[in-house]
Write a protein that holds these residues in place. Structure first.
Motif, PDB file in Angstrom:
ATOM      1  N   ALA A   1       2.573   4.317  -7.760  1.00  0.00           N
ATOM      2  CA  ALA A   1       1.508   3.324  -7.571  1.00  0.00           C
ATOM      3  C   ALA A   1       1.982   2.164  -6.710  1.00  0.00           C
ATOM      4  O   ALA A   1       1.254   1.674  -5.837  1.00  0.00           O
ATOM      5  N   LEU A   2       3.210   1.709  -6.926  1.00  0.00           N
ATOM      6  CA  LEU A   2       3.725   0.589  -6.141  1.00  0.00           C
ATOM      7  C   LEU A   2       3.904   0.978  -4.677  1.00  0.00           C
ATOM      8  O   LEU A   2       3.652   0.174  -3.776  1.00  0.00           O
ATOM      9  N   TRP A   3       4.315   2.206  -4.436  1.00  0.00           N
ATOM     10  CA  TRP A   3       4.454   2.644  -3.044  1.00  0.00           C
ATOM     11  C   TRP A   3       3.091   2.793  -2.386  1.00  0.00           C
ATOM     12  O   TRP A   3       2.896   2.404  -1.231  1.00  0.00           O
ATOM     13  N   VAL A   4       2.133   3.365  -3.111  1.00  0.00           N
ATOM     14  CA  VAL A   4       0.784   3.505  -2.557  1.00  0.00           C
ATOM     15  C   VAL A   4       0.220   2.138  -2.204  1.00  0.00           C
ATOM     16  O   VAL A   4      -0.400   1.941  -1.142  1.00  0.00           O
ATOM     17  N   ALA A   5       0.431   1.160  -3.089  1.00  0.00           N
ATOM     18  CA  ALA A   5      -0.096  -0.181  -2.865  1.00  0.00           C
ATOM     19  C   ALA A   5       0.773  -0.997  -1.919  1.00  0.00           C
ATOM     20  O   ALA A   5       0.550  -2.191  -1.751  1.00  0.00           O
ATOM     21  N   ALA A   6       1.753  -0.342  -1.290  1.00  0.00           N
ATOM     22  CA  ALA A   6       2.624  -0.991  -0.306  1.00  0.00           C
ATOM     23  C   ALA A   6       3.375  -2.167  -0.908  1.00  0.00           C
ATOM     24  O   ALA A   6       3.372  -3.271  -0.383  1.00  0.00           O
TER      25      ALA A   6
END
Length: 594
Positions: free
Chosen positions: A283-288
């Protein structure tokens, strides 16, 4: 006793060290100033007598609330018969903190600023601190500078404000009329009785500086997929649940909010679960948010340490503590008389065989970022976890829902054992001489064959939650999400349909199992992803758009939703619910993503 506000009435404040909850009525009913999992000094959330700080018009009126954009700074507008005021609440950032510095030097100060908008509005402050989860009633001292000092046991609290504070028995009162154009600030600062004294801050400039700190943080979040506003807000909530000193993400800001009002499923979620690790990382990677992801990864590797003979740890304290012995706070009534009120979480003792797979999956997802050669700690961790799975996968366990009655052979646990070895085989070229991909692959294939044979229930026509059981479990939706089976596989299609039909609770909601008292929001978002992978993106989109309507007025999700009343239940805000939203939105944006 007065009726407690609905869980959805609460907004979340954070300084990335601790969290507070403030209701629509202007009452701060939860604050643990030392850290998320520390003792509360305001605890009315769990008992009307356990402490609060209310600041609101004397005569209530219509209320509108919203966070300042990109922040967890809350602005509440009260419209009354004599005028309107805005109350802006925040947990203060450290002076000059920006971006990822938020939380490193948080002063443990709760700031509240009243701004007159129209007319003249009589305001009332009522402050009744009760440290140590409501066990202590402090001494209250009026000071020459107009502040009030509350002292009890290990705690010192200093309340300061722009109005006449007066001690009235065991609480502090203040009445002040705020006219249009007038600004009045209050702050509540925590200090340790035998440590540094409470910080002294000017509320108005401190609030402005805290807003700038959050804005700087928001600039690092550059998601540009579908449902961008929802994803960015959920990323902000995850940031707010992050304990910056270590990088750990708390599963929720609260303890003991029940899954069913009056029920006894009341657990402490203020810790960080390794199971949530892979989902949070994604999730953190998706949300940059790569820096948060990097810190979380470092925390998990350090906390897990060397894998020994005992089962892989399930959860940790926010600085990596393993001993989280559970105890009941019998002096508290519990939210809506839901007992027991628990501190600690006994799940730390459980065997949960899916956890190694969750951790290795996170490493696999990050393998390009981690480089061609892993450092020694990562290599050793992955190899040790793979070996742990190879030797224990046949054992029963408590499962991902952390059953407290007995160990069983849970479908999702076996699937994640397969994930652990499947991804370890892929990572083997980077794992050094101890890697054993040939043996791992053989065991992986044995696990797969076992799951396909024992996990399928012919009478039910679906994969069920436990080998040999006829009970459906929404965790079966994870099979396509971890590439165990394609969503288009006939048996997987049948399972998705059965979960949607039998566990669906209407309005985009999905229960974990048939007798679950409320719908589990993460399961709704798993269903969205499965429908997209099954080639039905528009149906997935419809489920998504119905599920997100269950956020409260400031965009927060608790753990669950009562499908009959629509009320939020369970601990709040719940990281998994916001993680599920981010992942489902990205799946709708890019169905091929892993």
């Amino acid at each position: 006793m007065p009726q407690q506000p609905p869980i959805a009435d609460y907004a979340f404040l954070s300084d990335c060290r601790s969290g507070a909850l403030v209701g629509r009525d202007g009452s701060v009913d939860w604050w643990c100033p030392t850290r998320f999992d520390g003792p509360s000094v305001l605890g009315r959330l769990l008992d009307p007598r356990a402490g609060h700080w209310r600041l609101a018009p004397v005569t209530p009126g219509r209320v509108e609330r919203a966070y300042r954009p990109g922040s967890l700074v809350l602005r509440t507008v009260h419209h009354t018969a004599t005028g309107s005021v805005a109350v802006t609440d925040a947990l203060a950032a450290g002076p000059g903190a920006r971006g990822h510095e938020l939380g490193l030097n948080s002063p443990a100060v709760l700031v509240r600023v009243v701004e007159g908008l129209t007319g003249r509005v009589p305001m009332r402050l009522d402050f009744a601190p009760r440290p140590e989860y409501g066990r202590l009633t402090p001494y209250l001292h009026e000071r020459p500078d107009g502040s009030v000092l509350a002292t009890a046991g290990p705690v010192v609290l200093a309340l300061r404000g722009g109005g006449p504070l007066r001690v009235a028995g065991d609480r502090v009162r203040c009445d002040v009329t705020v006219a249009a154009g007038q600004t009045v600030g209050f702050d509540l600062a925590y200090g340790a009785a035998y440590g540094d004294p409470p910080a002294r801050l000017d509320p108005v400039p401190t609030l402005a500086d805290t807003v700038r700190a959050w804005e700087a943080f928001r600039e690092t979040h550059r998601y540009d997929g579908e449902y961008a506003d929802l994803v960015r807000h959920s990323a902000t909530v995850l940031t707010g649940l992050t304990y910056t000193r270590s990088g750990a993400v708390a599963a929720a800001a609260t303890t003991s909010l029940p899954e069913r009002l009056g029920g006894d499923r009341t657990y402490d979620y203020r810790y960080s679960w390794l199971r949530d690790f892979a989902m949070t990382m994604r999730a953190l990677w998706v949300a940059a948010c790569p820096e948060e992801a990097d810190r979380l990864f470092a925390w998990a590797a350090r906390s897990a340490g060397r894998i020994g003979e005992a089962p892989v740890p399930v959860l940790f304290g926010l600085e990596g503590e393993r001993e989280l012995a559970e105890r009941d706070l019998g002096h508290l009534r519990g939210y809506a008389d839901s007992r027991p009120v628990r501190v600690g979480n006994e799940a730390w003792r459980q065997r949960q065989l899916d956890v190694p797979g969750e951790v290795i999956l996170a490493v696999w997802r990050l393998h390009e970022y981690l480089g061609e050669t892993f450092d020694t700690e990562i290599r050793e961790m992955v190899v040790d976890l793979a070996e742990e799975v190879a030797g224990t996968w046949r054992l029963p366990d408590r499962g991902m829902w952390e059953a407290r009655d007995a160990e069983r052979h849970h479908l999702s646990s076996k699937v994640f054992c397969w994930v652990a070895l499947d991804r370890a085989v892929e990572l083997a070229p980077r794992l050094g001489k101890r890697a054993d991909p040939v043996r791992w692959a053989a065991i992986r294939d044995e696990i797969r064959a076992t799951v396909l044979r024992a996990g399928w229930n012919e009478q039910v026509g679906a994969y069920t939650g436990v080998f040999g059981s006829a009970e459906l479990d929404a965790s079966a939706l994870l099979l396509p999400l971890v590439r165990f089976l394609p969503a288009t596989d006939p048996r997987m299609r049948a399972t998705i349909a059965a979960v949607e039909r039998e566990l669906g609770a209407g309005d985009g909601l999905v229960r974990r199992w048939p007798t679950d008292p409320a719908a589990f929001l993460m399961c709704s978002f798993w269903l969205v992803e499965c429908l997209v992978l099954a080639g039905e993106p528009e149906r997935g989109r419809a489920v998504f758009e119905r599920a997100v309507t269950h956020a409260n007025d400031v965009g927060l999700f608790s753990e669950q939703v009562d499908p009959v009343s629509g009320a939020q239940v369970g601990n709040t805000p719940q990281a998994l619910s916001h993680i599920g939203l981010i992942s489902a939105a990205w799946r709708l944006t890019d169905p091929a993503t892993d």
